[in-house]
Design a protein around this motif. Sequence first.
Motif, PDB file in Angstrom:
ATOM      1  N   VAL A   1       0.853  -1.192   0.000  1.00  0.00           N
ATOM      2  CA  VAL A   1       0.000   0.000   0.000  1.00  0.00           C
ATOM      3  C   VAL A   1       0.888   1.240   0.000  1.00  0.00           C
ATOM      4  CG1 VAL A   1      -1.846   1.244   1.173  1.00  0.00           C
ATOM      5  CG2 VAL A   1      -1.762  -1.261   1.295  1.00  0.00           C
ATOM      6  N   PHE A   2       0.593   2.174  -0.916  1.00  0.00           N
ATOM      7  CA  PHE A   2       1.368   3.408  -1.042  1.00  0.00           C
ATOM      8  C   PHE A   2       0.468   4.614  -0.758  1.00  0.00           C
ATOM      9  CE2 PHE A   2       3.270   0.370  -4.033  1.00  0.00           C
ATOM     10  CZ  PHE A   2       4.596   0.369  -3.613  1.00  0.00           C
ATOM     11  N   PRO A   3       0.687   5.341   0.349  1.00  0.00           N
ATOM     12  CA  PRO A   3      -0.053   6.590   0.552  1.00  0.00           C
ATOM     13  C   PRO A   3       0.470   7.666  -0.406  1.00  0.00           C
ATOM     14  CG  PRO A   3       0.930   5.774   2.603  1.00  0.00           C
ATOM     15  CD  PRO A   3       1.565   5.029   1.479  1.00  0.00           C
ATOM     16  N   VAL A   4      -0.440   8.473  -0.948  1.00  0.00           N
ATOM     17  CA  VAL A   4      -0.047   9.598  -1.799  1.00  0.00           C
ATOM     18  C   VAL A   4      -0.595  10.869  -1.176  1.00  0.00           C
ATOM     19  CG1 VAL A   4      -0.259  10.675  -4.070  1.00  0.00           C
ATOM     20  CG2 VAL A   4       0.047   8.186  -3.887  1.00  0.00           C
ATOM     21  N   ASN A   5       0.312  11.744  -0.747  1.00  0.00           N
ATOM     22  CA  ASN A   5      -0.064  13.012  -0.118  1.00  0.00           C
ATOM     23  C   ASN A   5       1.100  13.977  -0.301  1.00  0.00           C
ATOM     24  OD1 ASN A   5      -0.511  15.185   1.699  1.00  0.00           O
ATOM     25  ND2 ASN A   5      -1.840  13.875   2.962  1.00  0.00           N
ATOM     26  N   PRO A   6       0.909  15.052  -1.088  1.00  0.00           N
ATOM     27  CA  PRO A   6       2.030  15.958  -1.383  1.00  0.00           C
ATOM     28  C   PRO A   6       2.482  16.774  -0.171  1.00  0.00           C
ATOM     29  CG  PRO A   6      -0.021  16.820  -2.276  1.00  0.00           C
ATOM     30  CD  PRO A   6      -0.331  15.457  -1.764  1.00  0.00           C
ATOM     31  N   LYS A   7       1.712  16.741   0.936  1.00  0.00           N
ATOM     32  CA  LYS A   7       2.031  17.595   2.074  1.00  0.00           C
ATOM     33  C   LYS A   7       2.668  16.841   3.237  1.00  0.00           C
ATOM     34  CE  LYS A   7      -1.726  20.809   0.989  1.00  0.00           C
ATOM     35  NZ  LYS A   7      -2.972  21.438   1.476  1.00  0.00           N
ATOM     36  N   ARG A   8       2.801  15.510   3.121  1.00  0.00           N
ATOM     37  CA  ARG A   8       3.329  14.744   4.257  1.00  0.00           C
ATOM     38  C   ARG A   8       4.372  13.732   3.771  1.00  0.00           C
ATOM     39  NH1 ARG A   8       0.497  15.054   8.991  1.00  0.00           N
ATOM     40  NH2 ARG A   8       1.662  13.211   9.670  1.00  0.00           N
ATOM     41  N   PRO A   9       5.429  13.565   4.529  1.00  0.00           N
ATOM     42  CA  PRO A   9       6.441  12.564   4.154  1.00  0.00           C
ATOM     43  C   PRO A   9       5.986  11.139   4.473  1.00  0.00           C
ATOM     44  CG  PRO A   9       7.084  13.654   6.192  1.00  0.00           C
ATOM     45  CD  PRO A   9       5.858  14.369   5.708  1.00  0.00           C
ATOM     46  N   SER A  10       5.044  11.000   5.418  1.00  0.00           N
ATOM     47  CA  SER A  10       4.539   9.677   5.770  1.00  0.00           C
ATOM     48  C   SER A  10       3.117   9.810   6.301  1.00  0.00           C
ATOM     49  CB  SER A  10       5.434   9.012   6.826  1.00  0.00           C
ATOM     50  OG  SER A  10       5.351   9.728   8.053  1.00  0.00           O
ATOM     51  N   VAL A  11       2.375   8.712   6.203  1.00  0.00           N
ATOM     52  CA  VAL A  11       1.023   8.655   6.738  1.00  0.00           C
ATOM     53  C   VAL A  11       0.888   7.343   7.491  1.00  0.00           C
ATOM     54  CG1 VAL A  11      -1.449   8.677   6.230  1.00  0.00           C
ATOM     55  CG2 VAL A  11       0.125   9.988   4.789  1.00  0.00           C
TER      56      VAL A  11
ATOM     57  N   TYR B   1       4.144   9.567  -0.841  1.00  0.00           N
ATOM     58  CA  TYR B   1       4.718  10.096  -2.075  1.00  0.00           C
ATOM     59  C   TYR B   1       3.891  11.284  -2.530  1.00  0.00           C
ATOM     60  CZ  TYR B   1       7.166   5.691  -1.876  1.00  0.00           C
ATOM     61  OH  TYR B   1       7.950   4.646  -1.454  1.00  0.00           O
ATOM     62  N   PRO B   2       4.539  12.309  -3.082  1.00  0.00           N
ATOM     63  CA  PRO B   2       3.803  13.523  -3.459  1.00  0.00           C
ATOM     64  C   PRO B   2       2.838  13.321  -4.622  1.00  0.00           C
ATOM     65  CG  PRO B   2       6.120  13.673  -4.077  1.00  0.00           C
ATOM     66  CD  PRO B   2       5.992  12.457  -3.246  1.00  0.00           C
ATOM     67  N   SER B   3       3.075  12.329  -5.473  1.00  0.00           N
ATOM     68  CA  SER B   3       2.169  12.070  -6.598  1.00  0.00           C
ATOM     69  C   SER B   3       2.260  10.605  -6.975  1.00  0.00           C
ATOM     70  CB  SER B   3       2.533  12.940  -7.813  1.00  0.00           C
ATOM     71  OG  SER B   3       3.761  12.519  -8.365  1.00  0.00           O
ATOM     72  N   ILE B   4       1.290  10.144  -7.725  1.00  0.00           N
ATOM     73  CA  ILE B   4       1.269   8.744  -8.147  1.00  0.00           C
ATOM     74  C   ILE B   4       2.442   8.435  -9.060  1.00  0.00           C
ATOM     75  CG2 ILE B   4      -0.253   9.183 -10.122  1.00  0.00           C
ATOM     76  CD1 ILE B   4      -0.320   6.043  -7.912  1.00  0.00           C
ATOM     77  N   GLY B   5       2.891   9.431  -9.798  1.00  0.00           N
ATOM     78  CA  GLY B   5       4.004   9.227 -10.710  1.00  0.00           C
ATOM     79  C   GLY B   5       5.310   8.938 -10.002  1.00  0.00           C
ATOM     80  N   GLU B   6       5.415   9.313  -8.721  1.00  0.00           N
ATOM     81  CA  GLU B   6       6.663   9.118  -7.973  1.00  0.00           C
ATOM     82  C   GLU B   6       6.654   7.855  -7.128  1.00  0.00           C
ATOM     83  OE1 GLU B   6       8.365  12.736  -6.251  1.00  0.00           O
ATOM     84  OE2 GLU B   6       6.729  13.841  -7.230  1.00  0.00           O
TER      85      GLU B   6
END
Length: 925
Positions: free
Chosen positions: A61-71, A77-82
């Motif tokens: 599972v990969f959290p994607v949130n441009p404002k947080r380094p971890s969840v 990750y800041p975007s799905i592309g990364e």
Amino acid sequence: MQTYIKPTTDPAHDVLRYEHQPLDAIFAPKNVAVIGATEKLGSVGRTILWNLISSPFGGTVFPVNPKRPSVLGIKAYPSIGEVPGKVDLAVIVTPAATVPGVISECVDAGVKGAIVISAGFKEIGAQGVELERQVLAQARRGRMRIIGPNCLGVMNPVSGLNATFASKMALPGNVGFISQSGALCTGILDWSFQENVGFSAFVSIGSMLDVGWGDLIYYLGDDPHTESIVIYMESIGDARSFLSAAREVALSKPIIVIKVGQTEAAAKAAASHTGSLTGSDEVLNAAFRRSGVLRVNTIDDLFNMAEVLAKQPRPKGNRLTILTNAGGPGVLATDALITGGGQLAELSSETEEKLKLILPASASTHNPIDILGDADPERYSKSLEIALKDPNSDGMLIVLTPQAMSDPTKTAEDVVEKLKTTPVKGKPILASWMGGQEVAAGEAILNRASIYTFPYPDTAAQVFNLMWRYSYNLRGLYETPILPTNAPGQGCDTPTVRLHERTKAQEIINSVKKTGRTILTEYESKQLLASYNIPTVPTEIATTEDEAVNLAEKIGYPVVLKLYSETITHKTDVGGVRLLLKDAETVRRAYRGIQTSVAEKVGAEHFFGVTVQPMLNLEGYEIIIGSSVDPQFGPVLLFGTGGQLVEVFKDRALALPPLNSTLARRLMEQTKIYTALKGVRGRPPVDLAKLEQLLVQFSLLVIEQPWIKEIDINPLLASPDRLIALDARVVLHDPEISEDKLPKPAIRPYPSQYVAPWTMEDGTTVTIRPIRPEDEPLVVDYHKMVSEESVYLRYAHLVKLSQRTTHERLSRICFIDYDRQMALVAEYNNPDTGQTQIIGIGRLSKLHGTDEAEFSMLIADQYQRKGLGTEFLRRLLQIARDENLSRVTADILTDNMAMQRISQRLGFRAERILGEPMVKMILDF
């Protein structure tokens, strides 16, 4: 020249089972990204992430949130592309306005599945509709499939995937549950824990931007863990897709639907909730019947039926035998049975005599069988054995009330043992052990033996009624219809006759459209009916009194005069009908009377003259046959009691076109007038076979002439010696509508454009045409002409003739959905025998959820090597192009060099399949 279908095919049915499904990215992902994951307590983004990581599904599972380094302690990750590695499924919980951009990024990253949890789409109006358009445009760019928006999410309890914001994970089981309401999903989930009900899939479908009912029914139909499909529906969405999928899957897996919106208020509430229009509930019932779907009215029935159909066989008819130790519960069950359309089985005299030998004198040996309150387990067991063997019964309900002499547990044990030794093939066994803890152990014994138990006998009787109705609908789908030789238009092997019918009708409609009118005169309406061989009363037009008299004398008295008008269709409303006119003077008075009445009531400009018709003997039954357009299902057919009181009696039934003879009979059987048509009180019956064919012709008229908006024959006079349309009314769509915007039938009609003659290399002429349900007997004979070698090349192993020619298999091969498959047959009229033969079949089967298809063919041995295989494939490829498919493939055994050469000549490339004795032939368009 046979093509091999890979081993995942079920040769008993020719139903393709695919190794990979596009929806696997959603239901069986290896890696999942949560876009909008957050640590905010109580948020959807946090709950979904937590559910995914706390219920392991075997992936990452990969959290994607441009404002947080971890969840939640997981690297974000800041975007799905990364995100490193390939992501199969994206769960999106960002605001609606951001979703088109997020989907675009997912497509660029190669994500193949998405669940859009976010709300704020078409349910809010035009702005939301535009957002959905943008989302879908981006998804199509990468062939991404989307569930939602505005949904709870998806669970796969078998694998452990919980991509929802529900509070708990569903139990694993064999019921596939799909709901349009997320709130109902959570309620059902809580209920399932109490009742210990498990699921193979638990899906909140939302507003169905992309993935709809049809996609999910196909997917669960292919899923080996799913035994039944249960649906909570608010709107139908893509009607054609739903009907196509349901009809294909329903024969192998029950599909049970609870559809809200039966009342006007509920319909409006559902529409506002889903942003979709809701059509007539009556039409929806007709659609469900046509596709083999069982509709229920309560949540309780929804899951009762899912479980009972998984445990018990479907009854062959509606006759139930009730065995009870108390009279009251037996009467209660009887009332529920009869009220719901079932019947008490009429026990044979032999059965009753055997019961008398073992029961006390005061017991009832009639149905319901009352074995009295002092019945011990042995009396139950012996009575059950006798009753089960009665040939007049289609099912059994065993009722036990706890009394002083009762032994609920031992009785249950004996019932189970008796069923092991007594043949009850095709008869469902239901039970009602009434009481609380006292009968709980007995209920558990019955349930473990797959005998479904109910707390009350009337509930059991209601479930039996649902079961036989379900069987009845399925039999209607796959019963082989009759193809009479004297029915032009029904016989698709008469393309010249059919073309003449269509052309003549189109000429009549086009001539009316050119005048700017949308209403056909009675004269034009009858001409239209006659073009499809529907018998009508001879009708002549008179525009003066003298002309009316001359025509009356030519026709012969007595006559009927009716208003001839291009603007008025209901002639009786304006005094526009005069009957039983016996001489010239009464004709003149009638003419003037109609003219005056019309002028007074609606204006003289609406009077164009009169029609003159013979006054017929009106002995017989007045029937109405009609069609109008439903906003969701397109043209809908109506049959029922006709005449001037049609709106008073309201005896009618609806069906979706096109019809065949079986479906026409099913339509008639739903009305009260049908009982009279069969003959009552010494009156001879109407020729029901001819009436069936008239309905078939009428359905062809409706679907082949799409400019018809409304049409009715009222009345159609039905008597033992004739069927004749006395009056007809036709309304066309507004001529301003473009042809591509005209309503389309929900069920694709017979594709007559693919009927054409062809000459084989040896000069033999055949007709190549799409298969039809009536072909089943011809297909049986065709299989007798196929050698074992040809069968092996087709299936990669031998399939016995007895297997290949079962009704269950052939009905599915012949009665296909032309939206899903296209099977062409080569029909040959053998001059030596005078018999029609099918000598080859070629099939193009679309792969679920894709724009690809597989082809296959099998040609009778004596007609091989005459160019037929090449011609079949050429035509199938043209159909693939017409259907906008992007790829056609076939898996061909390496030994089958002839079929490989044909494929390569027509542009296919060959790829070896590792570890298999075959090559894959591929053609991309």
